[in-house]
Design a protein around this motif. Sequence first.
Motif, PDB file in Angstrom:
ATOM      1  N   VAL A  10       0.853  -1.191   0.000  1.00 45.73           N
ATOM      2  CA  VAL A  10       0.000   0.000   0.000  1.00 45.73           C
ATOM      3  C   VAL A  10       0.892   1.244   0.000  1.00 45.73           C
ATOM      4  CG1 VAL A  10      -1.684   1.333   1.354  1.00 45.73           C
ATOM      5  CG2 VAL A  10      -1.873  -1.168   1.225  1.00 45.73           C
ATOM      6  N   GLU A  11       0.504   2.237  -0.805  1.00 43.10           N
ATOM      7  CA  GLU A  11       1.263   3.495  -0.832  1.00 43.10           C
ATOM      8  C   GLU A  11       0.499   4.557  -0.040  1.00 43.10           C
ATOM      9  OE1 GLU A  11       2.533   6.882  -4.031  1.00 43.10           O
ATOM     10  OE2 GLU A  11       2.310   4.842  -4.801  1.00 43.10           O
ATOM     11  N   PHE A  12       1.174   5.166   0.926  1.00 40.35           N
ATOM     12  CA  PHE A  12       0.547   6.229   1.722  1.00 40.35           C
ATOM     13  C   PHE A  12       0.929   7.587   1.146  1.00 40.35           C
ATOM     14  CE2 PHE A  12       0.195   2.650   4.493  1.00 40.35           C
ATOM     15  CZ  PHE A  12      -0.998   2.873   5.165  1.00 40.35           C
ATOM     16  N   VAL A  13      -0.090   8.390   0.891  1.00 44.83           N
ATOM     17  CA  VAL A  13       0.141   9.735   0.366  1.00 44.83           C
ATOM     18  C   VAL A  13      -0.183  10.688   1.511  1.00 44.83           C
ATOM     19  CG1 VAL A  13      -0.378  11.336  -1.516  1.00 44.83           C
ATOM     20  CG2 VAL A  13      -0.642   8.870  -1.878  1.00 44.83           C
ATOM     21  N   TRP A  14       0.840  11.036   2.286  1.00 47.36           N
ATOM     22  CA  TRP A  14       0.630  11.855   3.487  1.00 47.36           C
ATOM     23  C   TRP A  14       0.360  13.305   3.106  1.00 47.36           C
ATOM     24  CZ3 TRP A  14      -0.066   8.366   6.943  1.00 47.36           C
ATOM     25  CH2 TRP A  14       0.726   7.220   6.996  1.00 47.36           C
ATOM     26  N   LEU A  15      -0.218  14.055   4.064  1.00 45.48           N
ATOM     27  CA  LEU A  15      -0.457  15.491   3.894  1.00 45.48           C
ATOM     28  C   LEU A  15      -1.203  15.778   2.589  1.00 45.48           C
ATOM     29  CD1 LEU A  15       3.037  16.562   5.217  1.00 45.48           C
ATOM     30  CD2 LEU A  15       0.850  17.081   6.330  1.00 45.48           C
ATOM     31  N   SER A  16      -2.277  14.985   2.376  1.00 46.81           N
ATOM     32  CA  SER A  16      -3.079  15.119   1.153  1.00 46.81           C
ATOM     33  C   SER A  16      -4.554  15.019   1.507  1.00 46.81           C
ATOM     34  CB  SER A  16      -2.758  13.988   0.177  1.00 46.81           C
ATOM     35  OG  SER A  16      -1.391  14.000  -0.129  1.00 46.81           O
ATOM     36  N   ALA A  17      -5.355  15.916   0.914  1.00 44.03           N
ATOM     37  CA  ALA A  17      -6.794  15.890   1.184  1.00 44.03           C
ATOM     38  C   ALA A  17      -7.562  15.995  -0.130  1.00 44.03           C
ATOM     39  CB  ALA A  17      -7.172  17.041   2.104  1.00 44.03           C
ATOM     40  N   PRO A  18      -8.716  15.311  -0.217  1.00 46.49           N
ATOM     41  CA  PRO A  18      -9.491  15.390  -1.457  1.00 46.49           C
ATOM     42  C   PRO A  18     -10.217  16.737  -1.563  1.00 46.49           C
ATOM     43  CG  PRO A  18     -10.623  14.048   0.171  1.00 46.49           C
ATOM     44  CD  PRO A  18      -9.334  14.462   0.795  1.00 46.49           C
ATOM     45  N   LYS A  19     -10.189  17.301  -2.771  1.00 45.14           N
ATOM     46  CA  LYS A  19     -10.864  18.585  -3.010  1.00 45.14           C
ATOM     47  C   LYS A  19     -12.118  18.362  -3.857  1.00 45.14           C
ATOM     48  CE  LYS A  19      -9.709  22.979  -5.306  1.00 45.14           C
ATOM     49  NZ  LYS A  19      -8.654  23.652  -6.080  1.00 45.14           N
ATOM     50  N   GLY A  20     -12.124  17.231  -4.571  1.00 44.80           N
ATOM     51  CA  GLY A  20     -13.256  16.910  -5.436  1.00 44.80           C
ATOM     52  C   GLY A  20     -12.927  15.663  -6.239  1.00 44.80           C
ATOM     53  N   PHE A  21     -13.861  15.292  -7.131  1.00 44.85           N
ATOM     54  CA  PHE A  21     -13.706  14.044  -7.892  1.00 44.85           C
ATOM     55  C   PHE A  21     -14.037  14.300  -9.354  1.00 44.85           C
ATOM     56  CE2 PHE A  21     -14.784  13.255  -3.513  1.00 44.85           C
ATOM     57  CZ  PHE A  21     -13.804  12.366  -3.124  1.00 44.85           C
ATOM     58  N   THR A  22     -13.364  13.587 -10.252  1.00 48.24           N
ATOM     59  CA  THR A  22     -13.621  13.785 -11.679  1.00 48.24           C
ATOM     60  C   THR A  22     -14.309  12.553 -12.273  1.00 48.24           C
ATOM     61  OG1 THR A  22     -11.462  12.878 -12.302  1.00 48.24           O
ATOM     62  CG2 THR A  22     -11.562  15.243 -11.898  1.00 48.24           C
ATOM     63  N   GLY A  23     -15.164  12.814 -13.256  1.00 50.22           N
ATOM     64  CA  GLY A  23     -15.857  11.733 -13.971  1.00 50.22           C
ATOM     65  C   GLY A  23     -17.195  11.381 -13.336  1.00 50.22           C
ATOM     66  N   GLU A  24     -18.196  11.065 -14.179  1.00 49.38           N
ATOM     67  CA  GLU A  24     -19.500  10.608 -13.643  1.00 49.38           C
ATOM     68  C   GLU A  24     -19.340   9.235 -13.045  1.00 49.38           C
ATOM     69  OE1 GLU A  24     -22.878  10.963 -16.247  1.00 49.38           O
ATOM     70  OE2 GLU A  24     -22.309  13.013 -16.773  1.00 49.38           O
ATOM     71  N   THR A  25     -18.562   8.399 -13.745  1.00 44.62           N
ATOM     72  CA  THR A  25     -18.033   7.196 -13.108  1.00 44.62           C
ATOM     73  C   THR A  25     -16.622   7.596 -12.725  1.00 44.62           C
ATOM     74  OG1 THR A  25     -19.365   5.733 -14.453  1.00 44.62           O
ATOM     75  CG2 THR A  25     -17.404   4.769 -13.444  1.00 44.62           C
ATOM     76  N   ILE A  26     -16.248   7.334 -11.504  1.00 45.37           N
ATOM     77  CA  ILE A  26     -15.016   7.923 -10.950  1.00 45.37           C
ATOM     78  C   ILE A  26     -13.799   7.692 -11.845  1.00 45.37           C
ATOM     79  CG2 ILE A  26     -14.442   5.919  -9.493  1.00 45.37           C
ATOM     80  CD1 ILE A  26     -13.969   9.533  -8.416  1.00 45.37           C
ATOM     81  N   GLU A  27     -13.081   8.777 -12.125  1.00 43.80           N
ATOM     82  CA  GLU A  27     -11.843   8.698 -12.904  1.00 43.80           C
ATOM     83  C   GLU A  27     -10.643   9.170 -12.094  1.00 43.80           C
ATOM     84  OE1 GLU A  27     -12.568  11.007 -16.410  1.00 43.80           O
ATOM     85  OE2 GLU A  27     -14.189   9.687 -17.080  1.00 43.80           O
TER      86      GLU A  27
END
Length: 477
Positions: free
Chosen positions: A343-360
Amino acid sequence: MANQKMLQFVKVEREMPEKRPPDLRKQDFGEIYADYALEKAEEQSGRCSQCGVPYCQTHCPLHNNIPDWLRLTAEGRLEEAYELSQATNTFPEICGRICPQDRLCEGNCVIEQSGHGTVTIGSVEKYITDTAWEKGWVKPIQPHQELTESIGIIGAGPGGLAAADVLRRQGFQVVVYDRYDRAGGLMTYGIPGFKLEKDVVMKRINQLEQGGVDFVLNCNVGEDISFDAIRGKHDAVLIATGVYKSRDLQAPGVGAQGIVRAIDFLTASNRKSFGDDVPEFDSGELNAEGKRVVVIGGGDTAMDCVRTSVRQGATSVKCLYRRDKANMPGSQREVNNAEEEGVEFVWLSAPKGFTGETIEGVMVQKMRLGSPDATGRQAPEIIEGSDYIEDADLVVMALGFEPEDLPALWDVPELEVTRWGTIKADFQTHATAIPGVYAVGDIVRGASLVVWAIRDGREAADAIGNYINGANSIAAE
């Protein structure tokens, strides 16, 4: 003579049970730690320094008598060790597997502070109880006398089951109501098999059933039966529903297909392991196979999701967390296990939004840690202009859980709640604002640990016994 078996931490290194190699354990949902052999359990128990003031015991929510059962194990007196361990803990084999010992007993071990490596308390606890099951030392519940009074328990998770065990031993008639088709709550459907194999939980539930605890499953209070009806049937009621409402994220694109809740994802996987028919899994909706998976969150639920995704055959698994590794709420041991499994941990990262009607993809904002907040933890701040998109075919939201609005759902406005929506209950007796109604576990504490729910359940069971006996003595007068 006995003490020569103890204080071995100077000569003997800390040694955990062998861990299966990541390549092998990624292929199944079996537990990742092997069992100790008797000699190893004795040897590791013998590292205990038998402190005058045992911090391990103080920092255990159940105040388990850890130094004494370690000594008994070191001396090969395993049956006595089991008797002592289960005197304070209803489910020692479960706590031995899933408690965050690194934050509780082991994290406060005195020899750890002196640089010798903590005693492996959790692994020994698991070994003692597994041996007790194997040897038939775990006896069915047999109350000394049958009492006529009955208790209704809403919720078959660790809090409700611990209370059921204590109340049944006292002779009360106990009925447990649960919305699911199997008892156990999150121990059954939330926690994956690689941390807690399901037969371990089912064995305890069978023991309760054989001891006379009645389970009413597939029963949604407020729909299939009213709260008032349960109160009318029983002399006291215990609410132990846990918290199941997933915290949501308000962000553009959050409704895209392929964004799922952690609880749904984990439940589908656990149902599969029971051999159930799970259409949402078979359709791929709740299945990580062949997908780029992004899990959002940094607690133990997020760790369960990333490690489940690896086992389901995801092509890549990334975990986004808005703080750094040192500030994440999940167990460090779980993070290390996940990293070993790829598993790769991406620290100090937060979601701002999502792209695609089906997630891209996930629109990611990079963060830095600023000044501490009211709790002393450093608050994450956005680094302007550092946004990027992380490709994803499946996004699992593991942002924690909130209580459902029970007063509204159950039509009991007199059930008092806090501003967080948790039920108000006395800290010692666990009594609510309604006479004869008690509440324990996460529905009172907010999302917490199995061990705290067990403690609450045991305490509430004693308070309920006192309440009923008090009512009886007033009636007798």
